[in-house]
Design a protein around this motif. Structure first.
Motif, PDB file in Angstrom:
ATOM      1  N   TYR A  94      36.924  37.358  35.057  1.00 46.48           N
ATOM      2  CA  TYR A  94      35.820  38.000  35.748  1.00 46.48           C
ATOM      3  C   TYR A  94      36.271  39.320  36.358  1.00 46.48           C
ATOM      4  CZ  TYR A  94      33.785  33.288  35.678  1.00 46.48           C
ATOM      5  OH  TYR A  94      33.291  32.067  35.297  1.00 46.48           O
ATOM      6  N   CYS A  95      35.442  40.337  36.214  1.00 44.93           N
ATOM      7  CA  CYS A  95      35.713  41.575  36.919  1.00 44.93           C
ATOM      8  C   CYS A  95      34.974  41.569  38.252  1.00 44.93           C
ATOM      9  CB  CYS A  95      35.321  42.795  36.092  1.00 44.93           C
ATOM     10  SG  CYS A  95      33.643  42.799  35.451  1.00 44.93           S
ATOM     11  N   ASN A  96      35.482  42.351  39.168  1.00 47.09           N
ATOM     12  CA  ASN A  96      34.958  42.330  40.536  1.00 47.09           C
ATOM     13  C   ASN A  96      35.172  43.687  41.174  1.00 47.09           C
ATOM     14  OD1 ASN A  96      36.252  42.017  43.532  1.00 47.09           O
ATOM     15  ND2 ASN A  96      34.455  40.705  43.326  1.00 47.09           N
ATOM     16  N   THR A  97      34.277  44.046  42.062  1.00 50.32           N
ATOM     17  CA  THR A  97      34.504  45.186  42.920  1.00 50.32           C
ATOM     18  C   THR A  97      33.970  44.861  44.304  1.00 50.32           C
ATOM     19  OG1 THR A  97      34.142  47.554  43.252  1.00 50.32           O
ATOM     20  CG2 THR A  97      32.342  46.314  42.249  1.00 50.32           C
ATOM     21  N   ARG A  98      34.641  45.330  45.314  1.00 57.48           N
ATOM     22  CA  ARG A  98      34.165  45.106  46.670  1.00 57.48           C
ATOM     23  C   ARG A  98      34.540  46.289  47.544  1.00 57.48           C
ATOM     24  NH1 ARG A  98      38.742  41.568  46.482  1.00 57.48           N
ATOM     25  NH2 ARG A  98      40.233  41.933  48.151  1.00 57.48           N
ATOM     26  N   GLY A  99      33.721  46.494  48.556  1.00 51.00           N
ATOM     27  CA  GLY A  99      33.936  47.593  49.484  1.00 51.00           C
ATOM     28  C   GLY A  99      32.674  47.841  50.283  1.00 51.00           C
ATOM     29  N   ALA A 100      32.551  49.036  50.786  1.00 51.73           N
ATOM     30  CA  ALA A 100      31.438  49.381  51.663  1.00 51.73           C
ATOM     31  C   ALA A 100      30.089  49.311  50.961  1.00 51.73           C
ATOM     32  CB  ALA A 100      31.648  50.774  52.236  1.00 51.73           C
ATOM     33  N   TYR A 101      30.104  49.363  49.651  1.00 55.01           N
ATOM     34  CA  TYR A 101      28.858  49.369  48.889  1.00 55.01           C
ATOM     35  C   TYR A 101      28.504  48.001  48.324  1.00 55.01           C
ATOM     36  CZ  TYR A 101      29.107  54.372  49.438  1.00 55.01           C
ATOM     37  OH  TYR A 101      29.168  55.627  49.978  1.00 55.01           O
ATOM     38  N   GLY A 102      29.249  46.976  48.772  1.00 50.72           N
ATOM     39  CA  GLY A 102      28.910  45.619  48.383  1.00 50.72           C
ATOM     40  C   GLY A 102      29.942  44.980  47.483  1.00 50.72           C
ATOM     41  N   THR A 103      29.733  43.714  47.215  1.00 54.76           N
ATOM     42  CA  THR A 103      30.616  42.932  46.348  1.00 54.76           C
ATOM     43  C   THR A 103      29.847  42.512  45.108  1.00 54.76           C
ATOM     44  OG1 THR A 103      31.896  42.105  48.216  1.00 54.76           O
ATOM     45  CG2 THR A 103      32.003  40.845  46.172  1.00 54.76           C
ATOM     46  N   TYR A 104      30.457  42.758  43.953  1.00 51.57           N
ATOM     47  CA  TYR A 104      29.782  42.464  42.686  1.00 51.57           C
ATOM     48  C   TYR A 104      30.748  41.794  41.722  1.00 51.57           C
ATOM     49  CZ  TYR A 104      26.585  45.845  44.689  1.00 51.57           C
ATOM     50  OH  TYR A 104      25.739  46.506  45.538  1.00 51.57           O
ATOM     51  N   TRP A 105      30.200  40.872  40.913  1.00 54.73           N
ATOM     52  CA  TRP A 105      30.974  40.150  39.911  1.00 54.73           C
ATOM     53  C   TRP A 105      30.358  40.352  38.535  1.00 54.73           C
ATOM     54  CZ3 TRP A 105      35.450  37.510  40.870  1.00 54.73           C
ATOM     55  CH2 TRP A 105      35.747  37.208  42.199  1.00 54.73           C
ATOM     56  N   GLY A 106      31.228  40.429  37.541  1.00 52.43           N
ATOM     57  CA  GLY A 106      30.770  40.393  36.173  1.00 52.43           C
ATOM     58  C   GLY A 106      30.501  38.968  35.749  1.00 52.43           C
ATOM     59  N   GLN A 107      29.976  38.790  34.549  1.00 50.39           N
ATOM     60  CA  GLN A 107      29.552  37.465  34.110  1.00 50.39           C
ATOM     61  C   GLN A 107      30.689  36.639  33.526  1.00 50.39           C
ATOM     62  OE1 GLN A 107      29.627  39.978  32.191  1.00 50.39           O
ATOM     63  NE2 GLN A 107      29.834  39.337  30.071  1.00 50.39           N
ATOM     64  N   GLY A 108      31.835  37.243  33.287  1.00 50.36           N
ATOM     65  CA  GLY A 108      32.964  36.513  32.748  1.00 50.36           C
ATOM     66  C   GLY A 108      33.074  36.652  31.242  1.00 50.36           C
ATOM     67  N   THR A 109      34.312  36.686  30.782  1.00 53.08           N
ATOM     68  CA  THR A 109      34.591  36.714  29.351  1.00 53.08           C
ATOM     69  C   THR A 109      35.727  35.738  29.072  1.00 53.08           C
ATOM     70  OG1 THR A 109      35.100  38.163  27.456  1.00 53.08           O
ATOM     71  CG2 THR A 109      36.174  38.713  29.541  1.00 53.08           C
ATOM     72  N   GLN A 110      35.561  34.924  28.044  1.00 50.72           N
ATOM     73  CA  GLN A 110      36.521  33.858  27.752  1.00 50.72           C
ATOM     74  C   GLN A 110      37.733  34.400  26.997  1.00 50.72           C
ATOM     75  OE1 GLN A 110      36.409  30.329  28.394  1.00 50.72           O
ATOM     76  NE2 GLN A 110      38.522  30.453  27.658  1.00 50.72           N
ATOM     77  N   VAL A 111      38.902  34.052  27.483  1.00 56.96           N
ATOM     78  CA  VAL A 111      40.158  34.353  26.800  1.00 56.96           C
ATOM     79  C   VAL A 111      40.827  33.024  26.472  1.00 56.96           C
ATOM     80  CG1 VAL A 111      42.458  35.349  27.026  1.00 56.96           C
ATOM     81  CG2 VAL A 111      40.470  36.583  27.904  1.00 56.96           C
ATOM     82  N   THR A 112      41.126  32.830  25.203  1.00 50.90           N
ATOM     83  CA  THR A 112      41.794  31.614  24.770  1.00 50.90           C
ATOM     84  C   THR A 112      43.054  31.992  24.003  1.00 50.90           C
ATOM     85  OG1 THR A 112      39.678  30.460  24.573  1.00 50.90           O
ATOM     86  CG2 THR A 112      41.572  29.476  23.470  1.00 50.90           C
ATOM     87  N   VAL A 113      44.191  31.479  24.462  1.00 47.08           N
ATOM     88  CA  VAL A 113      45.477  31.777  23.844  1.00 47.08           C
ATOM     89  C   VAL A 113      46.008  30.492  23.221  1.00 47.08           C
ATOM     90  CG1 VAL A 113      47.764  32.745  24.169  1.00 47.08           C
ATOM     91  CG2 VAL A 113      45.879  33.520  25.615  1.00 47.08           C
ATOM     92  N   SER A 114      46.185  30.533  21.919  1.00 46.42           N
ATOM     93  CA  SER A 114      46.681  29.358  21.210  1.00 46.42           C
ATOM     94  C   SER A 114      48.204  29.404  21.086  1.00 46.42           C
ATOM     95  CB  SER A 114      46.050  29.278  19.824  1.00 46.42           C
ATOM     96  OG  SER A 114      46.421  30.400  19.047  1.00 46.42           O
ATOM     97  N   SER A 115      48.799  28.228  21.087  1.00 42.05           N
ATOM     98  CA  SER A 115      50.267  28.161  21.019  1.00 42.05           C
ATOM     99  C   SER A 115      50.756  28.112  19.574  1.00 42.05           C
ATOM    100  CB  SER A 115      50.754  26.928  21.768  1.00 42.05           C
ATOM    101  OG  SER A 115      50.166  25.773  21.234  1.00 42.05           O
TER     102      SER A 115
END
Length: 115
Positions: A94-115
């Motif tokens: 998830y990406c995020n930003t926070r500060g004087a203009y508020g806190t916001y989150w992205g919707q998320g992106t799946q990362v899958t690492v196979s062995s």
């Protein structure tokens, strides 16, 4: 303000991915902190990397030396370059930003690492 994360996918261990987070406005240049977090199944969301508007970075110990956070203020985009990926990096990011203009989150992106 909307944050749209992308770039996740399935990759083999040792591979690389670059995540992107596009903002609908110039919130990344206005707010003090931008960052990436991740949440693996049945685990709490955890910090991956932070970047302040003065250029200071902070990384989780588990990703130091492998991940790099950066941003392009002109294009309102945040990046996370992930190299030498490990199976334990598997999570929703998830990406995020926070500060004087508020806190916001992205919707998320799946990362899958196979062995």
């Amino acid at each position: 303000v909307q944050l749209q994360a992308s770039g996740g996918g399935l990759v083999q261990a040792g591979g690389s991915l670059r995540l992107s987070c596009a903002a609908s406005g110039n919130i990344f240049s206005l707010n003090y902190i931008v960052g990436w977090y991740r949440q693996a199944p049945e685990k709490q969301r955890e910090l991956v990397a932070l970047l302040t508007n003065s250029g200071t970075t902070n990384y989780a110990n588990s990703v130091k030396g492998r991940f790099t956070i950066s941003r392009d203020n002109a294009n309102n985009t945040l990046y996370l370059q992930m190299n030498s990926l490990k199976p334990e990096d598997t999570a929703v990011y998830y990406c995020n930003t926070r500060g004087a203009y508020g806190t916001y989150w992205g919707q998320g992106t799946q990362v899958t690492v196979s062995s």
